[in-house]
Design a protein around this motif. Sequence first.
Motif, mmCIF file in Angstrom:
data_model
loop_
_atom_site.group_PDB
_atom_site.id
_atom_site.type_symbol
_atom_site.label_atom_id
_atom_site.label_comp_id
_atom_site.label_asym_id
_atom_site.label_seq_id
_atom_site.Cartn_x
_atom_site.Cartn_y
_atom_site.Cartn_z
ATOM 1 N N UNK A 16 0.496 -1.481 0.060
ATOM 2 C CA UNK A 16 -0.093 -0.209 0.228
ATOM 3 C C UNK A 16 0.652 1.104 0.191
ATOM 4 N N UNK A 17 2.406 0.957 1.110
ATOM 5 C CA UNK A 17 2.874 2.760 0.575
ATOM 6 C C UNK A 17 3.575 2.769 -0.255
ATOM 7 N N UNK A 18 3.714 1.446 -0.703
ATOM 8 C CA UNK A 18 4.415 1.784 -2.141
ATOM 9 C C UNK A 18 3.708 3.004 -3.615
ATOM 10 N N UNK A 19 2.456 1.879 -3.892
ATOM 11 C CA UNK A 19 0.938 2.655 -4.198
ATOM 12 C C UNK A 19 0.654 4.415 -4.204
ATOM 13 N N UNK A 20 1.020 4.240 -2.957
ATOM 14 C CA UNK A 20 0.848 5.808 -3.185
ATOM 15 C C UNK A 20 1.657 6.341 -2.196
ATOM 16 N N UNK A 21 3.378 5.961 -2.485
ATOM 17 C CA UNK A 21 4.415 7.094 -3.201
ATOM 18 C C UNK A 21 4.667 7.048 -4.416
ATOM 19 N N UNK A 22 4.429 5.810 -5.616
ATOM 20 C CA UNK A 22 3.859 5.781 -6.789
ATOM 21 C C UNK A 22 2.976 7.027 -7.356
ATOM 22 N N UNK A 23 1.755 6.927 -7.102
ATOM 23 C CA UNK A 23 0.625 7.940 -6.872
ATOM 24 C C UNK A 23 1.390 9.170 -6.486
ATOM 25 N N UNK A 24 1.400 8.921 -5.631
ATOM 26 C CA UNK A 24 1.618 10.809 -5.293
ATOM 27 C C UNK A 24 2.925 11.106 -6.024
ATOM 28 N N UNK A 25 3.340 10.971 -6.645
ATOM 29 C CA UNK A 25 4.504 11.197 -7.598
ATOM 30 C C UNK A 25 4.706 11.784 -8.838
ATOM 31 N N UNK A 26 2.994 10.527 -9.000
ATOM 32 C CA UNK A 26 2.622 10.801 -10.503
ATOM 33 C C UNK A 26 1.726 12.277 -10.349
ATOM 34 N N UNK A 27 1.242 11.991 -9.019
ATOM 35 C CA UNK A 27 0.372 13.715 -9.510
ATOM 36 C C UNK A 27 0.953 14.755 -9.344
ATOM 37 N N UNK A 28 1.880 14.540 -8.180
ATOM 38 C CA UNK A 28 2.707 16.128 -8.605
ATOM 39 C C UNK A 28 3.220 16.094 -10.116
ATOM 40 N N UNK A 29 4.080 14.856 -10.580
ATOM 41 C CA UNK A 29 4.123 15.972 -11.874
ATOM 42 C C UNK A 29 3.777 15.752 -12.710
ATOM 43 N N UNK A 30 1.652 15.149 -12.369
ATOM 44 C CA UNK A 30 0.842 15.915 -13.720
ATOM 45 C C UNK A 30 0.502 17.447 -12.801
ATOM 46 N N UNK A 31 0.622 18.236 -12.013
ATOM 47 C CA UNK A 31 0.927 18.909 -10.969
ATOM 48 C C UNK A 31 1.583 19.528 -11.460
ATOM 49 N N UNK A 32 2.809 19.329 -11.630
ATOM 50 C CA UNK A 32 3.017 20.685 -12.298
ATOM 51 C C UNK A 32 3.622 20.977 -13.525
ATOM 52 N N UNK A 53 10.040 9.813 -14.594
ATOM 53 C CA UNK A 53 9.226 8.723 -13.810
ATOM 54 C C UNK A 53 10.666 7.208 -13.922
ATOM 55 N N UNK A 54 11.804 7.006 -14.324
ATOM 56 C CA UNK A 54 12.827 5.977 -14.112
ATOM 57 C C UNK A 54 13.565 6.704 -12.443
ATOM 58 N N UNK A 55 13.359 8.118 -11.538
ATOM 59 C CA UNK A 55 13.195 7.186 -10.719
ATOM 60 C C UNK A 55 12.968 7.137 -9.184
ATOM 61 N N UNK A 56 11.753 6.673 -9.944
ATOM 62 C CA UNK A 56 10.415 5.649 -8.704
ATOM 63 C C UNK A 56 11.413 4.350 -8.659
ATOM 64 N N UNK A 57 12.742 3.680 -9.336
ATOM 65 C CA UNK A 57 13.218 3.044 -8.889
ATOM 66 C C UNK A 57 14.660 2.947 -8.263
#
Length: 469
Positions: A16-32, A53-57
């Motif tokens: 769940x934490x991994x999914x939240x981190x990915x979702x938060x990161x993607x939303x931050x990219x979208x907003x920016x 998105x490669x930084x997610x690794x």
Amino acid sequence: MIKDNQKYFNRLHVVLDALIIVASYMLAWYLKFASPFSDIGLDVGVLPMRNYFEMLYVIVPGYLVLYYNFNLYTPKRATVHKYEILNIFQANTVGLVLLMAGWYLVSQIHFSRAMMAYFYVINIFAATMARSLIRVLLQYFREKGYNLKFILLVGYSRAAEEYINRINSNPQWGYVVRGILDDSVPRGTLYKGVKVIGTIENLLYILPQSKLDEIAITLSLKDYDHLEHIVDMCEKSGVHTKFIPDYNSLFPSRPYTEDLMGLPVINIRYVPLTNTLNWLAKRAVDVVTALVALVVFSPIMLATAIAVKCTSRGPIIFKQERIGLHNRPFKMYKFRTMEVQKPSVEAKGWTTKDDQRVTKVGKFLRRTSIDEFPQFFNVLKGDMSVVGPRPERPQFVDKFKEEIPRYMVKHQVRPGLTGWAQINGYRGDTSIKRRIECDIFYIENWTMSFDIKIMFMTIFKGFINKNAY
């Protein structure tokens, strides 16, 4: 009985934490970069989406490791939610700092700092909401009788009673106490719904039934000689066992533990001011406060000196031996408020209401606490602090340490010009026992904000006091 599989739950939590981190990161990219509010047109040298998105690794496993190190995967039954939120904040802060430092080291100047700020805020908010929701769901299921842990207490003591009190006050933890085993308390004895169901040797028959999730050893101090035998019986059963020591007869508040190269050491009393940084911070505030007070109150002190000199014979400043930090004697300064006496007469007792030894000016000085102002010089010298337990004369220290338990604890910190006891009305001829209770509470719960609170309240409650004779 449904058992709590902590390992399985933690795995789900990590996912769940991994999914939240990915979702938060993607939303931050979208907003920016992609939202209607994006300022992408103003950016120079914007990196491709793939680079981001490669930084997610790196970010996902890195943040999960940080979450683990900040105790976010410990059991939630008895963890305080506000500390969990604080740990989320700390883990994300450390993660952001490490990422920024990494980009600085590789000279990556085009990675959007604004986007990472969005990610920082969104991830903290999302992780906090997710954990809050999990807590609500767990509490709901436990109230319905699911996800419970059944516990047996071994030993009837004050520790057992305190443990039962906390479990009864926190049903959301999902603990159920099956009973207590004890050799000296009669079977059937009841404490808040929990019965003594037999002797300690009954463990031999209870443990093989495999109907317990935990055993809590809550022996009284007098029974500690049986501790090793009891631990051996519990360990053989494979049931999770924990030890809750019966501290209360020795010290009333939380103990402070330290690790001495693998050897656990329990300090009888937690004194925050033994920490060097705390001590330095308090000392700095003392010096600044004393200097400011001496400047601000200098006109009052000058007028007081003239009044004392003109209305009675003797010195303006009265010096009296008091006991301070680490039981060391020092000379405490006050404006003289009494007629000059022989030392043998002075040592007989302290001031009482309508004491004939007090001068007319002295009564006013004592009532308004102006007689204490010279003690700011004691603060500058390092004999005293602005806030702390009031120092006492040697003869009374010798008397009270034999009559009042824990009286000498007050000497583990510098004595103060004002204190928690004084603003609660314990001045002059009042209860020494209650005064010491206030002093110990202050010593064990010291913070800089607590000091500031006491100084502020002294203005309204400490200067003028009906018990100051």
